[in-house]
Motif scaffolding. Structure first.
Motif, PDB file in Angstrom:
ATOM      1  N   MET A   1       0.845  -1.180   0.000  1.00  0.00           N
ATOM      2  CA  MET A   1       0.000   0.000   0.000  1.00  0.00           C
ATOM      3  C   MET A   1       0.878   1.225   0.000  1.00  0.00           C
ATOM      4  N   SER A   2       0.303   2.359  -0.304  1.00  0.00           N
ATOM      5  CA  SER A   2       1.025   3.604  -0.190  1.00  0.00           C
ATOM      6  C   SER A   2       1.236   3.911   1.284  1.00  0.00           C
TER       7      SER A   2
ATOM      8  N   THR B   1       2.301   6.608   2.676  1.00  0.00           N
ATOM      9  CA  THR B   1       1.781   7.926   3.044  1.00  0.00           C
ATOM     10  C   THR B   1       0.288   7.868   3.304  1.00  0.00           C
ATOM     11  N   GLU B   2      -0.439   7.134   2.430  1.00  0.00           N
ATOM     12  CA  GLU B   2      -1.882   7.016   2.604  1.00  0.00           C
ATOM     13  C   GLU B   2      -2.229   6.281   3.890  1.00  0.00           C
ATOM     14  N   LEU B   3      -1.529   5.171   4.144  1.00  0.00           N
ATOM     15  CA  LEU B   3      -1.854   4.383   5.332  1.00  0.00           C
ATOM     16  C   LEU B   3      -1.480   5.127   6.600  1.00  0.00           C
TER      17      LEU B   3
ATOM     18  N   ALA C   1      -4.081   7.500   7.368  1.00  0.00           N
ATOM     19  CA  ALA C   1      -5.286   6.831   7.832  1.00  0.00           C
ATOM     20  C   ALA C   1      -5.164   6.321   9.246  1.00  0.00           C
TER      21      ALA C   1
ATOM     22  N   SER D   1      -6.631  11.039  13.106  1.00  0.00           N
ATOM     23  CA  SER D   1      -7.698  10.534  12.251  1.00  0.00           C
ATOM     24  C   SER D   1      -8.798   9.901  13.094  1.00  0.00           C
TER      25      SER D   1
ATOM     26  N   ARG E   1     -11.301   3.283   6.913  1.00  0.00           N
ATOM     27  CA  ARG E   1     -10.357   4.209   6.270  1.00  0.00           C
ATOM     28  C   ARG E   1      -9.047   3.493   5.938  1.00  0.00           C
ATOM     29  N   ILE E   2      -8.561   2.684   6.859  1.00  0.00           N
ATOM     30  CA  ILE E   2      -7.351   1.909   6.594  1.00  0.00           C
ATOM     31  C   ILE E   2      -7.593   0.914   5.475  1.00  0.00           C
TER      32      ILE E   2
ATOM     33  N   ALA F   1      -7.434   2.504   2.159  1.00  0.00           N
ATOM     34  CA  ALA F   1      -6.097   2.945   1.751  1.00  0.00           C
ATOM     35  C   ALA F   1      -5.222   1.794   1.277  1.00  0.00           C
ATOM     36  N   THR F   2      -5.724   0.584   1.363  1.00  0.00           N
ATOM     37  CA  THR F   2      -4.948  -0.596   0.981  1.00  0.00           C
ATOM     38  C   THR F   2      -5.259  -0.989  -0.455  1.00  0.00           C
TER      39      THR F   2
ATOM     40  N   ALA G   1       3.448   6.114  -4.850  1.00  0.00           N
ATOM     41  CA  ALA G   1       3.020   4.849  -4.280  1.00  0.00           C
ATOM     42  C   ALA G   1       3.674   3.715  -5.044  1.00  0.00           C
TER      43      ALA G   1
END
Length: 395
Positions: free
Chosen positions: A1-2, A4-6, A9, A14, A27-28, A31-32, A391
Protein backbone atom coordinates in the motif's frame (compact mmCIF):
# COMPACT_ATOMS: atom_id res chain seq x y z
CA UNK A 1 0.00 0.00 0.00
CA UNK A 2 1.03 3.60 -0.19
CA UNK A 3 2.79 4.27 3.11
CA UNK A 4 1.78 7.93 3.04
CA UNK A 5 -1.88 7.02 2.60
CA UNK A 6 -1.85 4.38 5.33
CA UNK A 7 0.05 6.63 7.74
CA UNK A 8 -2.53 9.35 7.28
CA UNK A 9 -5.29 6.83 7.83
CA UNK A 10 -3.75 5.38 10.98
CA UNK A 11 -2.84 8.46 12.98
CA UNK A 12 -4.60 9.11 16.32
CA UNK A 13 -5.77 12.46 14.86
CA UNK A 14 -7.70 10.53 12.25
CA UNK A 15 -9.35 8.52 14.99
CA UNK A 16 -10.21 11.72 16.82
CA UNK A 17 -11.77 13.31 13.74
CA UNK A 18 -14.04 10.41 13.03
CA UNK A 19 -14.44 9.38 16.63
CA UNK A 20 -15.41 5.80 15.86
CA UNK A 21 -13.45 2.62 15.45
CA UNK A 22 -15.66 1.50 12.60
CA UNK A 23 -14.89 4.49 10.40
CA UNK A 24 -11.19 4.30 11.28
CA UNK A 25 -10.78 0.68 10.22
CA UNK A 26 -12.71 1.33 7.01
CA UNK A 27 -10.36 4.21 6.27
CA UNK A 28 -7.35 1.91 6.59
CA UNK A 29 -9.06 -0.71 4.48
CA UNK A 30 -9.76 1.84 1.76
CA UNK A 31 -6.10 2.94 1.75
CA UNK A 32 -4.95 -0.60 0.98
CA UNK A 33 -4.50 -1.35 -2.73
CA UNK A 34 -6.34 -4.43 -3.99
CA UNK A 35 -3.05 -5.84 -5.31
CA UNK A 36 -1.54 -6.12 -1.82
CA UNK A 37 -1.29 -9.63 -0.40
CA UNK A 38 -2.74 -9.26 3.07
CA UNK A 39 -1.93 -12.84 4.02
CA UNK A 40 1.81 -12.20 3.84
CA UNK A 41 1.35 -9.09 5.96
CA UNK A 42 -0.54 -11.18 8.51
CA UNK A 43 2.28 -13.73 8.51
CA UNK A 44 4.81 -10.95 9.11
CA UNK A 45 2.72 -9.51 11.95
CA UNK A 46 2.40 -12.90 13.66
CA UNK A 47 6.14 -13.48 13.26
CA UNK A 48 6.88 -10.08 14.81
CA UNK A 49 4.62 -10.81 17.77
CA UNK A 50 6.35 -14.18 18.15
CA UNK A 51 9.74 -12.48 18.34
CA UNK A 52 8.54 -9.98 20.94
CA UNK A 53 6.69 -12.50 23.12
CA UNK A 54 9.54 -14.99 22.80
CA UNK A 55 12.16 -12.49 23.94
CA UNK A 56 10.01 -11.36 26.84
CA UNK A 57 9.64 -14.98 27.94
CA UNK A 58 13.23 -16.19 27.58
CA UNK A 59 14.97 -13.10 29.02
CA UNK A 60 14.88 -13.79 32.74
CA UNK A 61 16.62 -10.90 34.50
CA UNK A 62 17.43 -11.75 38.10
CA UNK A 63 18.32 -9.21 40.78
CA UNK A 64 21.24 -10.21 43.00
CA UNK A 65 20.14 -9.71 46.65
CA UNK A 66 23.77 -9.62 47.81
CA UNK A 67 24.85 -6.96 45.31
CA UNK A 68 22.48 -4.00 44.96
CA UNK A 69 21.92 -2.90 41.39
CA UNK A 70 23.31 -6.08 39.85
CA UNK A 71 21.21 -7.83 37.20
CA UNK A 72 22.08 -11.10 35.50
CA UNK A 73 20.37 -12.73 32.54
CA UNK A 74 19.21 -16.36 32.72
CA UNK A 75 17.40 -18.72 30.37
CA UNK A 76 14.17 -20.05 31.90
CA UNK A 77 14.21 -22.87 29.31
CA UNK A 78 17.27 -24.40 30.99
CA UNK A 79 15.20 -25.57 33.95
CA UNK A 80 12.09 -26.42 31.93
CA UNK A 81 12.97 -28.86 29.13
CA UNK A 82 9.26 -29.54 28.70
CA UNK A 83 8.86 -25.95 27.46
CA UNK A 84 10.65 -26.76 24.19
CA UNK A 85 7.36 -26.99 22.23
CA UNK A 86 6.66 -23.38 23.20
CA UNK A 87 9.82 -22.40 21.33
CA UNK A 88 8.43 -24.11 18.21
CA UNK A 89 5.45 -21.78 18.32
CA UNK A 90 7.35 -18.57 19.10
CA UNK A 91 10.52 -19.00 17.02
CA UNK A 92 9.05 -17.52 13.84
CA UNK A 93 12.11 -16.13 12.09
CA UNK A 94 11.54 -18.51 9.18
CA UNK A 95 8.15 -16.93 8.37
CA UNK A 96 9.67 -13.50 8.96
CA UNK A 97 12.39 -14.04 6.34
CA UNK A 98 9.81 -15.65 4.05
CA UNK A 99 7.68 -12.51 4.19
CA UNK A 100 10.80 -10.43 3.59
CA UNK A 101 11.69 -12.39 0.48
CA UNK A 102 8.17 -12.04 -0.87
CA UNK A 103 8.10 -8.28 -0.24
CA UNK A 104 11.56 -7.81 -1.79
CA UNK A 105 10.62 -9.70 -4.94
CA UNK A 106 7.37 -7.77 -5.33
CA UNK A 107 8.86 -4.39 -4.42
CA UNK A 108 11.89 -4.68 -6.72
CA UNK A 109 9.89 -5.80 -9.73
CA UNK A 110 10.21 -3.27 -12.54
CA UNK A 111 12.51 -0.97 -10.55
CA UNK A 112 16.19 -0.19 -10.92
CA UNK A 113 18.19 -2.21 -8.42
CA UNK A 114 20.22 0.58 -6.80
CA UNK A 115 17.36 3.05 -6.09
CA UNK A 116 15.21 0.22 -4.76
CA UNK A 117 18.02 -1.05 -2.52
CA UNK A 118 18.75 2.46 -1.26
CA UNK A 119 15.11 2.82 -0.26
CA UNK A 120 15.14 -0.51 1.58
CA UNK A 121 18.35 0.38 3.42
CA UNK A 122 16.83 3.66 4.47
CA UNK A 123 13.68 1.97 5.73
CA UNK A 124 15.69 -0.54 7.78
CA UNK A 125 18.51 1.74 8.87
CA UNK A 126 16.85 4.89 10.20
CA UNK A 127 14.99 3.16 13.08
CA UNK A 128 18.26 1.50 14.11
CA UNK A 129 20.02 4.88 14.05
CA UNK A 130 17.32 6.25 16.33
CA UNK A 131 17.93 3.37 18.74
CA UNK A 132 21.69 4.00 18.60
CA UNK A 133 21.19 7.73 19.22
CA UNK A 134 19.60 6.86 22.55
CA UNK A 135 21.67 3.91 23.72
CA UNK A 136 25.20 4.77 22.60
CA UNK A 137 25.43 7.81 24.92
CA UNK A 138 23.44 5.97 27.59
CA UNK A 139 25.81 3.01 27.61
CA UNK A 140 28.77 5.36 27.69
CA UNK A 141 27.30 7.13 30.72
CA UNK A 142 26.43 4.01 32.74
CA UNK A 143 29.92 3.55 34.29
CA UNK A 144 29.93 7.17 35.48
CA UNK A 145 26.48 6.61 36.96
CA UNK A 146 27.83 3.73 39.03
CA UNK A 147 25.93 0.99 37.22
CA UNK A 148 27.66 -2.35 37.94
CA UNK A 149 29.45 -4.18 35.14
CA UNK A 150 27.08 -7.20 35.00
CA UNK A 151 24.10 -4.88 34.67
CA UNK A 152 25.78 -2.92 31.88
CA UNK A 153 26.44 -6.19 30.09
CA UNK A 154 22.77 -7.16 30.38
CA UNK A 155 21.69 -3.83 28.89
CA UNK A 156 24.14 -4.14 26.00
CA UNK A 157 23.17 -7.75 25.33
CA UNK A 158 19.41 -7.25 25.34
CA UNK A 159 19.50 -4.15 23.15
CA UNK A 160 22.16 -5.18 20.63
CA UNK A 161 21.80 -8.94 20.27
CA UNK A 162 18.40 -8.95 18.50
CA UNK A 163 19.85 -6.64 15.84
CA UNK A 164 21.99 -9.48 14.43
CA UNK A 165 19.11 -10.39 12.19
CA UNK A 166 19.20 -6.98 10.51
CA UNK A 167 22.68 -7.64 9.17
CA UNK A 168 21.50 -10.92 7.67
CA UNK A 169 18.31 -9.31 6.41
CA UNK A 170 20.30 -6.51 4.76
CA UNK A 171 22.63 -9.02 3.11
CA UNK A 172 19.74 -11.05 1.73
CA UNK A 173 17.97 -7.86 0.63
CA UNK A 174 21.07 -6.76 -1.26
CA UNK A 175 21.23 -10.22 -2.85
CA UNK A 176 17.58 -10.16 -3.95
CA UNK A 177 18.28 -9.52 -7.68
CA UNK A 178 20.57 -12.57 -7.82
CA UNK A 179 18.29 -14.77 -5.72
CA UNK A 180 15.27 -13.75 -7.77
CA UNK A 181 17.06 -14.51 -11.05
CA UNK A 182 18.08 -17.96 -9.81
CA UNK A 183 14.54 -18.70 -8.68
CA UNK A 184 12.98 -17.56 -11.97
CA UNK A 185 15.44 -19.58 -14.06
CA UNK A 186 15.85 -22.70 -11.93
CA UNK A 187 12.71 -22.77 -9.83
CA UNK A 188 13.21 -23.72 -6.19
CA UNK A 189 15.32 -26.77 -6.95
CA UNK A 190 18.51 -24.79 -6.49
CA UNK A 191 17.74 -24.74 -2.75
CA UNK A 192 18.44 -28.49 -2.51
CA UNK A 193 22.27 -28.15 -2.49
CA UNK A 194 21.92 -25.22 -0.08
CA UNK A 195 19.95 -27.37 2.38
CA UNK A 196 22.49 -30.16 1.85
CA UNK A 197 25.28 -27.75 2.79
CA UNK A 198 23.50 -26.91 6.04
CA UNK A 199 23.18 -30.64 6.77
CA UNK A 200 26.88 -31.20 6.09
CA UNK A 201 27.85 -28.39 8.45
CA UNK A 202 25.51 -29.82 11.09
CA UNK A 203 27.71 -32.92 11.25
CA UNK A 204 30.53 -30.66 12.48
CA UNK A 205 28.54 -29.03 15.29
CA UNK A 206 29.30 -31.50 18.12
CA UNK A 207 33.00 -30.73 17.77
CA UNK A 208 32.33 -27.01 17.58
CA UNK A 209 32.15 -24.82 14.49
CA UNK A 210 34.89 -22.28 13.76
CA UNK A 211 33.53 -18.79 14.33
CA UNK A 212 34.06 -17.77 10.70
CA UNK A 213 32.12 -20.80 9.48
CA UNK A 214 29.27 -20.23 11.94
CA UNK A 215 28.95 -16.63 10.72
CA UNK A 216 28.96 -17.74 7.08
CA UNK A 217 26.21 -20.30 7.68
CA UNK A 218 23.78 -17.77 9.19
CA UNK A 219 22.85 -16.04 5.89
CA UNK A 220 22.90 -19.39 4.06
CA UNK A 221 20.38 -20.86 6.47
CA UNK A 222 17.97 -17.92 6.41
CA UNK A 223 18.30 -17.68 2.62
CA UNK A 224 16.12 -20.81 2.39
CA UNK A 225 12.86 -19.28 3.73
CA UNK A 226 13.76 -15.96 2.10
CA UNK A 227 13.98 -17.63 -1.32
CA UNK A 228 10.74 -19.53 -0.66
CA UNK A 229 9.12 -16.11 -0.20
CA UNK A 230 10.60 -15.03 -3.55
CA UNK A 231 9.21 -18.25 -4.99
CA UNK A 232 5.71 -17.37 -3.81
CA UNK A 233 5.99 -13.91 -5.38
CA UNK A 234 7.22 -15.38 -8.68
CA UNK A 235 4.73 -18.23 -8.86
CA UNK A 236 7.33 -20.95 -8.22
CA UNK A 237 5.67 -21.82 -4.89
CA UNK A 238 1.94 -22.46 -4.74
CA UNK A 239 -0.52 -23.09 -1.95
CA UNK A 240 -0.51 -26.79 -2.87
CA UNK A 241 3.10 -26.94 -1.71
CA UNK A 242 1.79 -26.57 1.84
CA UNK A 243 0.56 -30.16 1.72
CA UNK A 244 4.20 -31.19 1.22
CA UNK A 245 6.04 -28.68 3.41
CA UNK A 246 3.92 -29.25 6.53
CA UNK A 247 4.27 -33.06 6.85
CA UNK A 248 7.87 -33.06 5.62
CA UNK A 249 8.78 -30.39 8.17
CA UNK A 250 7.05 -32.22 11.02
CA UNK A 251 8.53 -35.62 10.17
CA UNK A 252 12.01 -34.21 9.54
CA UNK A 253 11.94 -32.22 12.78
CA UNK A 254 10.90 -35.26 14.82
CA UNK A 255 13.57 -37.39 13.15
CA UNK A 256 16.27 -34.81 13.81
CA UNK A 257 15.37 -34.59 17.50
CA UNK A 258 15.48 -38.37 17.63
CA UNK A 259 18.92 -38.23 16.04
CA UNK A 260 20.24 -35.98 18.79
CA UNK A 261 19.41 -32.43 17.75
CA UNK A 262 18.37 -30.14 20.64
CA UNK A 263 14.59 -30.11 21.05
CA UNK A 264 14.43 -26.36 21.63
CA UNK A 265 14.23 -24.05 18.61
CA UNK A 266 16.37 -21.50 20.48
CA UNK A 267 19.62 -21.80 22.38
CA UNK A 268 19.45 -23.31 25.85
CA UNK A 269 22.44 -23.48 28.23
CA UNK A 270 23.51 -27.10 28.63
CA UNK A 271 22.27 -28.29 25.23
CA UNK A 272 25.77 -28.30 23.80
CA UNK A 273 24.82 -26.28 20.73
CA UNK A 274 21.93 -24.18 19.47
CA UNK A 275 19.61 -24.84 16.53
CA UNK A 276 19.53 -21.10 15.97
CA UNK A 277 23.21 -20.17 16.07
CA UNK A 278 23.68 -20.79 13.19
CA UNK A 279 20.43 -22.17 11.71
CA UNK A 280 20.42 -25.96 11.62
CA UNK A 281 18.42 -28.50 9.64
CA UNK A 282 15.95 -28.56 12.53
CA UNK A 283 15.43 -24.80 12.13
CA UNK A 284 14.73 -25.31 8.42
CA UNK A 285 12.36 -28.19 9.19
CA UNK A 286 10.49 -26.00 11.66
CA UNK A 287 10.27 -23.20 9.09
CA UNK A 288 8.99 -25.67 6.49
CA UNK A 289 6.23 -26.85 8.82
CA UNK A 290 5.24 -23.29 9.74
CA UNK A 291 5.20 -22.13 6.12
CA UNK A 292 3.36 -25.25 5.02
CA UNK A 293 0.61 -24.50 7.52
CA UNK A 294 0.47 -20.90 6.30
CA UNK A 295 0.10 -21.98 2.67
CA UNK A 296 -2.66 -24.44 3.54
CA UNK A 297 -4.59 -21.79 5.46
CA UNK A 298 -3.83 -18.94 3.06
CA UNK A 299 -7.17 -19.05 1.24
CA UNK A 300 -9.23 -18.89 4.41
CA UNK A 301 -6.91 -16.26 5.85
CA UNK A 302 -7.36 -14.08 2.76
CA UNK A 303 -11.12 -14.19 3.19
CA UNK A 304 -10.82 -13.28 6.87
CA UNK A 305 -8.49 -10.37 6.17
CA UNK A 306 -10.99 -8.80 3.80
CA UNK A 307 -12.86 -7.73 6.93
CA UNK A 308 -11.69 -4.18 7.78
CA UNK A 309 -11.75 -4.80 11.55
CA UNK A 310 -9.39 -7.77 11.14
CA UNK A 311 -7.11 -6.08 8.63
CA UNK A 312 -6.61 -2.76 10.47
CA UNK A 313 -4.44 -4.06 13.37
CA UNK A 314 -2.41 -6.19 10.93
CA UNK A 315 -1.75 -3.11 8.80
CA UNK A 316 -0.64 -1.07 11.82
CA UNK A 317 1.69 -3.80 13.05
CA UNK A 318 3.35 -3.91 9.64
CA UNK A 319 3.64 -0.14 9.47
CA UNK A 320 5.45 -0.09 12.85
CA UNK A 321 7.34 -3.39 12.49
CA UNK A 322 10.86 -1.94 12.69
CA UNK A 323 9.98 0.35 15.59
CA UNK A 324 8.47 -2.54 17.53
CA UNK A 325 11.47 -4.74 16.84
CA UNK A 326 14.04 -2.11 17.81
CA UNK A 327 12.38 -1.06 21.07
CA UNK A 328 10.70 -4.18 22.49
CA UNK A 329 13.71 -5.10 24.63
CA UNK A 330 13.91 -1.51 25.86
CA UNK A 331 10.40 -1.95 27.24
CA UNK A 332 11.54 -5.05 29.13
CA UNK A 333 14.57 -3.22 30.51
CA UNK A 334 12.58 -0.16 31.56
CA UNK A 335 10.06 -2.16 33.57
CA UNK A 336 12.84 -4.28 35.08
CA UNK A 337 14.85 -1.25 36.19
CA UNK A 338 11.70 0.26 37.70
CA UNK A 339 11.34 -2.87 39.83
CA UNK A 340 15.01 -3.06 40.83
CA UNK A 341 14.61 -1.05 44.09
CA UNK A 342 12.10 -3.66 45.27
CA UNK A 343 14.49 -6.61 44.97
CA UNK A 344 13.53 -9.95 43.45
CA UNK A 345 10.05 -9.00 42.25
CA UNK A 346 8.17 -12.25 41.41
CA UNK A 347 8.07 -12.93 37.68
CA UNK A 348 10.12 -9.82 36.92
CA UNK A 349 13.42 -10.04 38.77
CA UNK A 350 13.02 -13.30 40.69
CA UNK A 351 14.93 -16.54 40.04
CA UNK A 352 13.22 -18.93 37.66
CA UNK A 353 10.96 -21.30 39.58
CA UNK A 354 7.94 -23.50 39.16
CA UNK A 355 5.42 -20.70 38.65
CA UNK A 356 7.80 -18.28 36.94
CA UNK A 357 6.15 -18.44 33.49
CA UNK A 358 2.68 -17.75 34.91
CA UNK A 359 4.02 -14.80 36.90
CA UNK A 360 5.93 -13.54 33.88
CA UNK A 361 2.76 -13.33 31.83
CA UNK A 362 1.31 -10.96 34.43
CA UNK A 363 4.04 -8.44 33.53
CA UNK A 364 3.27 -8.48 29.80
CA UNK A 365 0.74 -5.60 30.02
CA UNK A 366 3.43 -3.42 31.62
CA UNK A 367 5.96 -4.37 28.93
CA UNK A 368 3.37 -3.70 26.23
CA UNK A 369 2.42 -0.32 27.68
CA UNK A 370 6.02 0.87 27.68
CA UNK A 371 6.50 -0.47 24.16
CA UNK A 372 3.46 1.49 22.97
CA UNK A 373 5.01 4.59 24.51
CA UNK A 374 8.28 3.94 22.68
CA UNK A 375 6.38 3.49 19.43
CA UNK A 376 4.56 6.79 19.91
CA UNK A 377 7.92 8.51 20.43
CA UNK A 378 9.95 6.86 17.67
CA UNK A 379 7.52 5.64 15.04
CA UNK A 380 7.83 8.95 13.21
CA UNK A 381 11.37 7.91 12.26
CA UNK A 382 10.11 4.76 10.57
CA UNK A 383 7.30 6.66 8.89
CA UNK A 384 9.82 9.19 7.53
CA UNK A 385 12.02 6.35 6.28
CA UNK A 386 9.10 4.71 4.52
CA UNK A 387 7.90 7.73 2.57
CA UNK A 388 8.30 7.52 -1.16
CA UNK A 389 7.69 10.13 -3.83
CA UNK A 390 5.03 7.86 -5.33
CA UNK A 391 3.02 4.85 -4.28
CA UNK A 392 4.94 1.65 -4.93
CA UNK A 393 3.39 -1.81 -4.70
CA UNK A 394 5.10 -3.92 -2.08
CA UNK A 395 4.53 -7.31 -0.54
Amino acid sequence: MSTTELTAASTPASVGRHGKWRRWVHRIDAATPARRDRTVDALRAVAMLGVVIGHWLVSALVADPGRPGVLTNHSPLAGFPGAAPVSWLLQLLGPFFFAGGYAAARGSRGRAALPWLAGRLRRLGLPVLALAAVFVPLLAALPALGVPGPTRQVVWSLVSHPLWFLLVYLLLTASTPVLRTLTVRCGLWWLVPLVGTIGLIDTMRPAGLPSWLALAVVPLGWAVPYVLGIGLAEGALTERAGAVLLPVGVVAGAALIGAGYPASAVGVPGDGWSNLDPPSLFTLALAAAQLGLFLLLRGRLAALLRRPAVWAPIALLNLAAMTIFCWHQTALLAVSFAGLPFGQVPGLLSPVGGDWFALRLLWFPAFAAVLVGCCLLFHRVETLAARRPRAVPTG
